[in-house]
Design an enzyme around this catalytic site. Structure first.
Site, PDB file in Angstrom:
ATOM      1  CD  GLU A  49      -2.739  -1.242   2.510  1.00 47.26           C
ATOM      2  OE1 GLU A  49      -2.331  -0.796   3.600  1.00 47.26           O
ATOM      3  OE2 GLU A  49      -3.895  -1.647   2.329  1.00 47.26           O
ATOM      4  CB  CYS A  74      -8.437   1.554   7.928  1.00 49.08           C
ATOM      5  SG  CYS A  74      -7.964   1.104   6.241  1.00 49.08           S
TER       6      CYS A  74
HETATM    7 ZN   LIG Z   1      -7.947   2.936   4.869  1.00 45.01          ZN
END
Ligand SMILES: [Zn+2]
Length: 634
Positions: free
Chosen positions: A284, A375
């Site tokens: 990421e 998240c």
């Molecule tokens: Zn996130």
């Protein structure tokens, strides 16, 4: 509201905030039960040693939801949200251990506290707990809400355990900025000291390896020596928010300058047109400079949120309008595109192109209701609930308006209060009226940002033209003895325009994008004639007529008709490479319809692209234009 403060009153941002309150948050409240976040805390409160569900950072999703509720209650009271928050806070208090420590995963699993900070997210969860507590304390403007007590007890435990020694910090930053905020809220200096310690000790290899290496954790180089953002994008940008917070509160100009350097590098070499960052699915993470493939872009929603929070802190620290420009780009594009029109589905990954038949193991290319790693959705909700925080600041007797939207904004200035109402249909319309409602007894300044994208801004005060002073760094500042009823009018030309990529972005060479005002546009297959694949369209130079529309599934919008040619579909026979004979084939004249990027994926899930190849004549026209951007594209 007649004193200082800001609230959204209309236009698109207020619509988004209301949608988050009415559609997104009820979904989050359900998910806190369904996904197990509340259940984990119940297990911890009961002293259980079995039954924990989900990833180790499940507590943080609840804390982000509570933060959103805290900000929501300040502008949109809701008995249902208040009741959920009261119950959750009571549960959190019960789960907290006697010395202040709190983490449902560690408590239920029986693992050792702080034993694997590279991956345990214990202080990441603590940071979000602190942020939630601050939201409730500030929004309700009372001194002793129970959540702030819980947060302080945990922060005190962190100070006792980590303070004043060489130690690892959390692999996932946010505790840094949370501790500085808690210091601002309480005036308790050890919180600031611990935040400063975590910033200074990062980059010295103390955190350990979570399996992705030290760059992933920004633990490869001391912060002051680092010149570019690297590694996991969300971690990098949360850390930067904390770096700026520490620099500002300790008066450390060198530390602040290092963060500015990395921000400039990120914007200039590692940002998508939407402001999104993170070119790689792997880790990421940020990619190399100018590695910005539109189809492979990761651009996690949380990274856009973190980018807004970092840019806002730099705006406060420096007063430079480019941070306001970047916040606007992120809000309307990189962030705004993450939420479905109905407010109940969300993107985690935000690419700038999706092909028909797209498959990606870690991302389906469609918005989802919730995620096993959730998240992003509650992070979206806490930002939506606090959008009014990013509108205005005061400095040196001037009220600065950084964003254009329907809002009521007041500040203590010039021996009294200056309160203005901003009225606009922005971003659909570029006309913004700022009307003075309450004026202080003495002269003061009223300022608006002059957007960098805007090539023909006009401003008037009560009908008389006023012009920005270049020395005012991207703002129009009008100093006068304001009177109630005075109107500062902004006409920001939002006509559609073409935007060219830097030639070093290999994945975008020979392409162009359409923007209108602060909005990035995209082409979705759903808006094109039957049989006309958006993949066979090339853009030609010409007018870009726009049209008000209300599209099923999408809602009210402004579409842009883009002239170009449709090429014959590629046959797919043999290698997809050829000699010169097969190139340069003329197509048939055609028009493609573009819609704002934030409104994509509300229909059938077919192809979308932001960047469109140009015809040879469009490229020649760009060269004849002699603009630096045009030269860059050849
Ligand atoms: Zn996130």
């Amino acid at each position: 509201m007649d004193g200082p403060g800001a609230r959204l009153t209309g236009a698109l941002l207020r619509d988004w905030q209301r949608r988050s309150h009415e559609a997104s948050l009820p979904l989050a409240l359900r998910q806190m039960e369904v996904a197990g976040n509340l259940g984990n805390l119940r297990l911890a409160a009961a002293g259980a040693s079995d039954g924990y569900r989900g990833p180790v950072f499940m507590d943080s999703d609840l804390y982000k939801t509570l933060e959103a509720i805290g900000w929501e209650l300040a502008h949109d009271p809701s008995p249902a949200l208040a009741e959920f928050a009261a119950d959750a806070v009571a549960l959190i208090e019960k789960a907290q251990q006697s010395d202040g420590y709190l983490n449902s995963y560690v408590q239920v699993s029986g693992t050792t506290r702080y034993a694997r900070l590279s991956a345990s997210h214990e202080m990441y969860c603590a940071g979000h707990l602190i942020q939630a507590a601050i939201a409730h304390a500030r929004a309700q403007q009372s001194q002793g809400p129970p959540l702030l007590g819980v947060a302080r007890r945990f922060a005190d435990q962190l100070v006792d355990y980590f303070g004043g020694r060489e130690t690892a910090s959390d692999g996932h930053p946010i505790i840094e900025t949370a501790l500085v905020e808690l210091y601002r809220e309480t005036g308790h200096a050890p919180y600031l000291s611990l935040a400063s310690q975590f910033v200074e000790q990062r980059g010295r290899g103390l955190i350990g390896d979570s399996g992705f290496g030290s760059r992933y954790l920004q633990d490869h180089l001391p912060v002051r020596e680092s010149t570019e953002v690297v590694g996991h994008a969300v971690r990098a940008l949360y850390l930067e928010a904390g770096v700026v917070d520490v620099a500002v509160e300790t008066g450390d100009d060198e530390l602040l300058a290092s963060s500015v350097t990395r921000w400039q590098d990120m914007v200039a070499t590692k940002s998508s047109l939407t402001g999104g960052v993170g070119s790689r699915h792997d880790g990421e993470s940020f990619g190399d400079r100018f590695e910005l493939p539109p189809d492979r872009a990761y651009n996690e929603t949380c990274a856009s949120i973190a980018g807004i929070q970092w840019s806002w802190r730099l705006l406060l620290a420096t007063g430079d309008s480019r941070y306001g420009d970047h916040i606007e780009r992120l809000i309307y594009n990189g962030f705004g595109g993450a939420i479905a029109a109905g407010g109940q589905r969300f993107f985690y990954v935000n690419p700038l192109q999706r092909r028909d038949g797209h498959y990606e193991r870690d991302d389906p290319g469609r918005r989802r209701e919730w995620f096993s790693c959730a998240c992003c959705p509650p992070n979206i909700m806490r930002l939506m609930a606090s959008l009014d925080h990013y509108l205005a600041t005061t400095a040196d007797g001037v009220l600065y308006l950084h964003q254009f939207t329907g809002a009521s904004i007041g500040a203590n200035l010039a021996g009294g209060v200056l309160r203005v109402d901003m009225t606009t249909g922005y971003p659909w319309s570029g006309t913004v009226d700022v009307q003075v409602r309450i004026a202080p007894p003495e002269a003061c300044g009223l300022a608006v940002r002059v957007p960098a994208w805007c090539r023909a801004a006009r401003f008037t005060v009560n009908g008389s033209p006023v012009t920005p002073d270049p020395a005012d760094r991207g703002y129009l500042i009008v100093r006068r003895h304001w009177m109630p009823g005075d109107v500062l009018r902004c006409d920001l030309g939002v006509a559609p325009r073409l935007t060219y990529p830097n030639r070093r972005i290999d994945a975008l060479r020979g392409t162009v994008a359409v923007e209108r005002g602060p909005l990035v546009y995209c082409f979705e297959q759903a808006d094109q004639p039957a049989g006309a694949s958006i993949e066979d369209f090339v853009l030609d130079a010409g007018d870009l007529p726009e049209r008000d529309a209300d599209l099923p599934g999408v809602g009210p919008t402004v579409t842009v008709a883009v002239p170009g040619e449709r090429l014959a579909p590629a046959t797919g026979a043999g290698l997809p490479y050829q000699g010169p004979a097969g190139t340069g084939t003329a197509g048939t004249p055609a028009t493609a319809v573009a819609i704002p990027y934030f409104q994509w994926d509300n229909r059938d899930g077919r192809a979308m692209r932001v960047w469109i190849p140009r015809t040879r004549s469009a490229r020649n026209n760009a060269a004849a234009d002699r603009s630096p951007a045009a030269d860059e594209t050849l």
